[in-house]
Design a protein around this motif. Structure first.
Motif, PDB file in Angstrom:
ATOM      1  N   GLY A   1      39.439   4.076 -22.839  1.00 28.33           N
ATOM      2  CA  GLY A   1      40.152   2.855 -23.169  1.00 28.33           C
ATOM      3  C   GLY A   1      41.608   2.940 -22.774  1.00 28.33           C
TER       4      GLY A   1
ATOM      5  N   ASN B   1      49.577  -1.546 -23.084  1.00 28.00           N
ATOM      6  CA  ASN B   1      48.562  -0.763 -22.401  1.00 28.00           C
ATOM      7  C   ASN B   1      49.138   0.563 -21.930  1.00 28.00           C
ATOM      8  OD1 ASN B   1      46.725  -2.786 -22.775  1.00 28.00           O
ATOM      9  ND2 ASN B   1      46.937  -3.645 -20.729  1.00 28.00           N
TER      10      ASN B   1
ATOM     11  N   LEU C   1      36.259   6.711 -25.417  1.00 31.79           N
ATOM     12  CA  LEU C   1      36.272   5.535 -26.287  1.00 31.79           C
ATOM     13  C   LEU C   1      34.987   5.564 -27.103  1.00 31.79           C
ATOM     14  CD1 LEU C   1      37.865   3.012 -27.084  1.00 31.79           C
ATOM     15  CD2 LEU C   1      36.679   1.774 -25.272  1.00 31.79           C
TER      16      LEU C   1
ATOM     17  N   ALA D   1      32.105   2.658 -28.304  1.00 31.24           N
ATOM     18  CA  ALA D   1      31.981   1.529 -27.375  1.00 31.24           C
ATOM     19  C   ALA D   1      30.505   1.289 -27.053  1.00 31.24           C
ATOM     20  CB  ALA D   1      32.763   1.805 -26.101  1.00 31.24           C
TER      21      ALA D   1
ATOM     22  N   TYR E   1      39.252  -4.675 -27.515  1.00 30.32           N
ATOM     23  CA  TYR E   1      39.224  -4.798 -26.062  1.00 30.32           C
ATOM     24  C   TYR E   1      38.493  -6.068 -25.657  1.00 30.32           C
ATOM     25  CZ  TYR E   1      40.701   0.066 -25.812  1.00 30.32           C
ATOM     26  OH  TYR E   1      41.414   1.222 -25.934  1.00 30.32           O
TER      27      TYR E   1
ATOM     28  N   THR F   1      34.357  -6.109 -20.940  1.00 30.81           N
ATOM     29  CA  THR F   1      34.749  -5.805 -19.564  1.00 30.81           C
ATOM     30  C   THR F   1      33.519  -5.684 -18.682  1.00 30.81           C
ATOM     31  OG1 THR F   1      36.687  -4.607 -20.426  1.00 30.81           O
ATOM     32  CG2 THR F   1      36.080  -4.228 -18.120  1.00 30.81           C
TER      33      THR F   1
ATOM     34  N   ARG G   1      36.580   2.119 -17.640  1.00 29.27           N
ATOM     35  CA  ARG G   1      37.674   1.866 -18.584  1.00 29.27           C
ATOM     36  C   ARG G   1      37.586   0.447 -19.122  1.00 29.27           C
ATOM     37  NH1 ARG G   1      43.302   4.049 -16.965  1.00 29.27           N
ATOM     38  NH2 ARG G   1      42.438   5.826 -18.087  1.00 29.27           N
ATOM     39  N   ALA G   2      37.574   0.324 -20.441  1.00 26.64           N
ATOM     40  CA  ALA G   2      37.636  -0.996 -21.071  1.00 26.64           C
ATOM     41  C   ALA G   2      39.031  -1.569 -20.892  1.00 26.64           C
ATOM     42  CB  ALA G   2      37.291  -0.878 -22.553  1.00 26.64           C
ATOM     43  N   GLU G   3      39.106  -2.883 -20.678  1.00 25.73           N
ATOM     44  CA  GLU G   3      40.383  -3.546 -20.422  1.00 25.73           C
ATOM     45  C   GLU G   3      40.765  -4.447 -21.596  1.00 25.73           C
ATOM     46  OE1 GLU G   3      42.243  -3.012 -17.736  1.00 25.73           O
ATOM     47  OE2 GLU G   3      40.758  -1.723 -16.725  1.00 25.73           O
ATOM     48  N   ARG G   4      42.048  -4.745 -21.673  1.00 26.15           N
ATOM     49  CA  ARG G   4      42.536  -5.737 -22.630  1.00 26.15           C
ATOM     50  C   ARG G   4      42.964  -6.992 -21.881  1.00 26.15           C
ATOM     51  NH1 ARG G   4      45.233  -1.114 -25.316  1.00 26.15           N
ATOM     52  NH2 ARG G   4      44.044  -0.648 -27.212  1.00 26.15           N
TER      53      ARG G   4
END
Length: 464
Positions: A283, A295, A302, A305, A355, A358, A375-378
């Motif tokens: 993350g 970020n 993470l 998830a 998050y 994604t 990778r999880a995004e915001r």
């Protein structure tokens, strides 16, 4: 270099059938002569991950290198400190970076039984390699050191300007590493063999002007030759960008030739009959010094998830059937293994509290890999009112409209500056859920748009 290994390798590669078997197997048990290939440890750059070495590892495997002798490290906190002498949350000092590399080398030596390793680093990874060799005992455990785009003489070299940074050419860290090693003034010394790879003029962190470090019009006192080291073998490759100094086919060719003394059979990637994928879900931390985005790059698992993986239609990006995998990620962050058909276009969907959901689309995988890190995004506040958010991302290189042929949703991506300085391009498409495609120098990634109102973002990831 082990002469016996080179002799045996030459004999093996002389037979086409054997070479094909090696490329597909990637396994020392089926290639006893290659068991003596030196283990290679790959070291990523500032803020990056081990996943960037995925295609480089595939190229080594496609030329017969045993898979278990190719090890890419994943620094938990990959960003450098602003001032190397001052603790900074979520960042690593040069000493911490060196200690992590030292521990990883020790593990590889123990696992393989080898006496020495080859170290290959991109950008900041080269700083850790040099520090380890000269200050951490690495001169006894490293046979070859290959540095791609490492700012060996700084990203800037202005006395009195941020000299606490490891990227300052006039700061204590680089001055100590660059101190003459002999009467000739060489900046490297044996028994390690040294190679640097740089761009002719297209590396954003080896520029005479401070444009890419937020100081346009201010001299950096650094030139395109900044990554070179006196006494090393220094290779210049035209038009490559900062990341391509390590991750491009041309960089692989130079690296392979330097280690073995021979050109690789091919710089293309040989397909396997069966592809098994794995990697880590990570993350984004929160940077206390960055109030705008929050970020913060890290490579921490993470845990908790949710991940779903789908095969997709190459023409439309729609899902070809039910999920190939559904999993709750554990404490180690690993999400696989998953067996897929070679070249199958794939959608990865990550859901985690805090998050955006994604959706990551990939064009397909020719070979197995445990470096498929996700990778999880915001979602930023500015994007929440959009109908959809789609990002073209190229982890292993930058986007340069003056050099590259690229399209995003049928048009040249807007706002991408010339000069290979950014690795992403974002658009906010309309028209409901539909097919959307990205093209980059012949590679095409096709996905679907998803509603931003549902907290979803889309990433179209280029593999090259």
């Amino acid at each position: 270099m082990n002469t016996l290994w080179l002799q045996r390798r030459s004999l093996l590669l002389a037979t086409a059938a054997a070479a094909a078997t090696l490329a597909l197997a990637g396994c020392a048990t089926q290639s006893p002569g290659l068991a003596e290939a030196p283990p290679i440890v790959f070291v990523h750059g500032n803020g990056d991950t081990a996943a960037l070495w995925q295609t480089t590892v595939w190229r080594f495997e496609s030329n017969g290198w045993p898979r278990e002798r190719l090890h890419a490290i994943d620094l938990p906190y990959p960003l450098s400190r602003d001032d190397d002498t001052k603790p900074q949350a979520g960042r690593t000092s040069t000493a911490e970076h060196m200690a992590y590399l030292q521990a990883e080398v020790d593990k590889v030596l123990k696992a393989t039984g080898a006496r020495k390793v080859v170290l290959v680093g991109n950008s900041r990874g080269g700083n850790a390699i040099r520090n380890y060799i000269y200050n951490g005992g690495g001169a006894a455990t490293v046979s070859h050191a290959i540095l791609g785009g490492t700012p060996n003489h700084g990203v800037w070299a202005t006395p009195g300007v941020r000299e606490g940074s490891e990227f300052s050419g006039t700061g204590p860290f680089l001055k100590a590493l660059n101190a003459p090693k002999n009467a000739a003034g060489d900046e490297v010394s044996g028994p390690v063999q040294w190679l640097t790879i740089r761009s002719d003029n297209n590396d954003k962190f080896a520029q005479p002007d401070g444009l890419w470090i937020g100081q346009k019009g201010t001299p950096t006192n650094v030139t395109a030759a900044g990554p070179e080291l006196k006494g090393a073998t220094n290779v210049v490759i035209p038009r490559i960008d900062h990341r391509e100094t390590s991750y491009s086919p041309a960089a692989f060719e130079s690296t392979y030739r330097f280690i073995t003394g021979k050109a690789p059979q091919a710089t293309t990637i040989a397909a396997e009959k069966q592809v098994v994928l794995n990697g880590k879900v990570t993350g984004l931390g929160v940077d206390p010094a960055d109030a705008k985005t929050g970020n913060f790059s890290n490579n921490l698992p993470l845990a908790g998830a949710q991940l779903e993986v789908y095969a997709t239609d190459a023409a439309t990006g729609t899902r070809s059937g039910p999920a190939l995998l559904r999993k709750t990620v554990g404490a180690d962050g690993m999400w696989g293994p998953l067996t897929v058909q070679p070249g199958t276009p794939t959608e990865f969907v990550i859901s985690a509290p805090g998050y955006a959901t994604t959706h990551i689309y990939r064009s397909g995988f020719p070979r197995s890999s445990n470096l498929i890190h996700l990778r999880a995004e915001r979602m930023t506040d500015a994007d929440k009112a959009a109908e959809s958010i789609v990002t073209l991302t190229r982890p292993r290189g930058y986007l340069d409209p003056a050099r590259d042929k690229m399209l995003l949703d049928g048009a040249a991506p807007a706002g991408v500056p010339a000069g290979a300085g950014v690795a992403t391009a974002k658009i906010k498409p309309t028209g409901g859920q539909r097919t959307i495609a990205a093209e980059f120098n012949g590679e095409r990634v096709v996905g679907q748009t998803w509603p931003a109102a549902q907290g979803r973002v889309v990433m179209l990831e280029i593999s090259q």
